[in-house]
Design an enzyme around this catalytic site. Structure first.
Site: not given
Ligand SMILES: [Zn+2]
Length: 148
Positions: A73, A75, A101, A104
């Site tokens: 992801h 992040e 999410c 993260c």
């Protein structure tokens, strides 16, 4: 913070979140493109977008259009980029175009990030809830559609 300082912060937050959304365009993922910036002392110290790890082919989805399990992801990419630099994310702000999410959010907490500004709500809010539980300031700023 007095009012004018607060307004300045909101204006800065809007610009950085717009920059994060432009950064998301770097993602070669087809299903979803997410961008993240990490800002500390008014400097962008890291950036990321969702994608496969270094050295892997730039394809996020398998033949069934399912996102591959090893796609990172935005992040996670921004945070791990700091791990390879001389910077520290301690006390920084993360700007991310989608709400983080839960995976993260764990990384954000452990990276010492103190503020998260995001622009797109997701049906699951467990990531945001975790951030709030950790005492992280969470700010929602929708990205305004620009007139062309
Ligand atoms: Zn995530």
């Amino acid at each position: 913070m007095d009012n004018s300082e607060n307004e300045k912060q909101i204006a800065l937050d809007r610009r950085y979140i717009r920059m994060a959304s432009i950064w998301a365009e770097n993602s070669y993922c087809k299903r979803r493109q997410v961008g993240a910036l990490i800002v500390k002392d008014k400097m962008i110290i890291s950036d990321g977008y969702n994608g496969t790890p270094s050295g892997f082919e730039n394809v996020c989805e398998d033949e069934n259009n399912i996102t591959k399990p090893y796609v990172l992801h935005a992040e996670a990419n921004a945070i791990t980029k700091i791990a390879r630099s001389n910077n520290s994310s301690d006390g920084a702000t993360m700007y991310v175009t989608a709400s983080p999410c839960i995976e993260c959010s764990k990384l954000i907490i452990q990276a010492g990030i103190k503020r998260v500004v995001y622009s797109e709500k997701y049906r699951l809010e467990d990531g945001l809830d975790l951030l709030k539980r950790a005492g992280i300031e969470v700010v929602y700023i929708p990205i305004e559609n620009e007139q062309s």
